[in-house]
Design an enzyme around this catalytic site. Structure first.
Site, PDB file in Angstrom:
ATOM      1  N   GLU A 203       3.938  -4.042  10.081  1.00 14.94           N
ATOM      2  CA  GLU A 203       4.202  -2.689   9.569  1.00 14.94           C
ATOM      3  C   GLU A 203       5.228  -1.973  10.459  1.00 14.94           C
ATOM      4  OE1 GLU A 203       0.556  -0.536   8.633  1.00 14.94           O
ATOM      5  OE2 GLU A 203       1.734   1.305   8.673  1.00 14.94           O
TER       6      GLU A 203
ATOM      7  N   CYS B   3      -4.227   6.074   7.859  1.00 21.36           N
ATOM      8  CA  CYS B   3      -4.800   6.103   6.512  1.00 21.36           C
ATOM      9  C   CYS B   3      -6.295   6.400   6.538  1.00 21.36           C
ATOM     10  CB  CYS B   3      -4.528   4.780   5.806  1.00 21.36           C
ATOM     11  SG  CYS B   3      -5.546   3.438   6.420  1.00 21.36           S
TER      12      CYS B   3
ATOM     13  N   ASN C 181      -6.734  -4.198  13.663  1.00 17.86           N
ATOM     14  CA  ASN C 181      -7.758  -3.184  13.399  1.00 17.86           C
ATOM     15  C   ASN C 181      -9.167  -3.703  13.570  1.00 17.86           C
ATOM     16  OD1 ASN C 181      -6.058  -0.912  12.660  1.00 17.86           O
ATOM     17  ND2 ASN C 181      -5.251  -2.523  11.344  1.00 17.86           N
TER      18      ASN C 181
ATOM     19  N   CYS D 186       0.860  -1.183   0.000  1.00 17.41           N
ATOM     20  CA  CYS D 186       0.000   0.000   0.000  1.00 17.41           C
ATOM     21  C   CYS D 186       0.901   1.240   0.000  1.00 17.41           C
ATOM     22  CB  CYS D 186      -0.871  -0.002   1.250  1.00 17.41           C
ATOM     23  SG  CYS D 186      -1.730   1.573   1.468  1.00 17.41           S
TER      24      CYS D 186
ATOM     25  N   SER E  92      -6.071  -9.497  13.011  1.00 14.81           N
ATOM     26  CA  SER E  92      -6.076  -8.119  12.516  1.00 14.81           C
ATOM     27  C   SER E  92      -6.244  -7.166  13.686  1.00 14.81           C
ATOM     28  CB  SER E  92      -7.220  -7.944  11.504  1.00 14.81           C
ATOM     29  OG  SER E  92      -7.588  -6.595  11.431  1.00 14.81           O
TER      30      SER E  92
HETATM   31  S1  SF4 Z   1      -5.978  -0.214   5.542  1.00 21.22           S
HETATM   32 FE1  SF4 Z   1      -4.921   1.712   5.091  1.00 21.22          FE
HETATM   33  S2  SF4 Z   1      -2.754   1.211   5.167  1.00 21.22           S
HETATM   34 FE2  SF4 Z   1      -3.862  -0.740   5.036  1.00 21.22          FE
HETATM   35  S3  SF4 Z   1      -3.928  -1.160   2.838  1.00 21.22           S
HETATM   36 FE3  SF4 Z   1      -5.803  -0.038   3.324  1.00 21.22          FE
HETATM   37  S4  SF4 Z   1      -5.310   2.136   2.906  1.00 21.22           S
HETATM   38 FE4  SF4 Z   1      -3.360   0.993   3.049  1.00 21.22          FE
END
Ligand code: SF4
Length: 308
Positions: free
Chosen positions: A128, A196, A226, A98, A224
């Site tokens: 990351e 992002c 997130n 990305c 994940s």
């Molecule tokens: S979540 Fe954010 S950092 Fe991850 S691939 Fe998608 S745009 Fe890129």
């Protein structure tokens, strides 16, 4: 009493995750298996299993990849030594990193070239963060909370810069950045925010709805960070929040005394799995009430399958 399902939007793959998946899919079709990937192409168990069955091999150790093989760099990025080693081993590659992750790597590189040391806000065991630190291991300090920052007080900084992982909690990071700025008022910040758009938008969508709902179902993976963050947003508001891989993980006891369920997923969550959850809930008498859009996301990014 009615039983209502609300759906968050945006929730699905971000454009860069979608691009990484298309690259792997395209490479398997064009070049056949095996295709190596330096890490899970995205942090999602279902997608990883799906591609493994088609001949993708997720392998972080280059020693285990035969000379001349094809490797895809996952969306999480790679660092300079890794690229150099790929070349030394005569591997052919397609880069699906990305660019928002690449941007942070580039910033790290420039800061260190200009004589800075870096405080990087990120999860220490997340690829990351590990890989950005790999850009300049002796000049990059990864922190995740105030204690980590306090533990750096022994260092004598000359020039100091701040970077962050792209996919952190916007709220948590803002508080930590303020704390760091108080301690080090001269710290240099990146020109553009590192977190992002996909992270910001998905967290905002869930946050918006926490005021109206009883229960939150996040379709994602434990691997994940997130997906976990989205669940945390609900928990912080005292809402029952569950992270499920598929509809099969739904424990029916959570339906007791419920009226409204909010369903969302992370940027690496396949929409197919979300739709299966909806079908399951409908089969249990729940009614699809509304899809609530907090922001429009309609980016699509081109790719090519040329080997380098
Ligand atoms: S979540 Fe954010 S950092 Fe991850 S691939 Fe998608 S745009 Fe890129």
């Amino acid at each position: 009493m009615s039983f209502n399902i609300y759906l968050a939007s945006p929730r699905w793959y971000c454009a860069w995750v979608d691009r990484a998946i298309q690259i792997l899919d395209g490479a398997l079709k064009k070049y056949g298996s095996p295709i190596y990937v330096n890490h899970e192409i995205i942090h999602n168990k279902y997608i990883v299993n799906f591609f493994e069955k088609r001949g993708a091999i997720f392998e972080e150790n280059l020693d285990n990849i035969p000379k001349g093989s094809i490797i895809i760099f996952s969306a999480h990025g790679v660092w300079p030594d890794f690229r150099a080693e790929v070349k030394e081993r005569w591997l052919k590659y397609i880069d699906a990193t990305c660019p928002l992750v690449t941007k942070v790597h580039t910033e790290a590189k420039h800061f260190v070239k200009d004589g800075y040391e870096i405080i990087y806000i990120g999860k220490k065991n997340h690829q990351e963060a590990i890989w950005v630190k790999n850009e300049n291991p002796n000049k990059t300090y990864v922190v995740y909370n105030k204690d980590d920052v306090d533990n750096l007080s022994w260092l004598e900084w000359k020039k100091l810069a701040l970077l962050t992982q792209t996919t952190l909690s916007v709220d948590d990071t803002t508080a930590l950045i303020e704390y760091i700025k108080e301690l080090y008022p001269d710290i240099d910040l990146p020109r553009a925010k590192d977190i992002c758009y996909a992270t910001t938008n998905r967290q905002a969508a869930v946050k918006e709805m926490t005021q109206y709902i009883d229960t939150l179902l996040i379709v994602g993976s434990e691997s994940s960070s997130n997906s976990n963050k989205l669940r945390d947003i609900g928990e912080k508001k005292w809402i029952n929040s569950y992270l499920i891989d598929t509809f099969e993980d739904i424990d029916e006891s959570i339906f007791d005394n419920l009226e409204n369920i909010w369903v969302s997923s992370w940027a690496s969550g396949p929409e197919k799995l979300v739709q299966e959850v909806l079908e399951y809930l409908k089969s249990k008498g729940w009614i699809m009430k509304d899809e609530l859009k907090t922001i429009e996301e309609n980016m699509v990014f081109a790719y090519n399958l040329e080997l380098k």
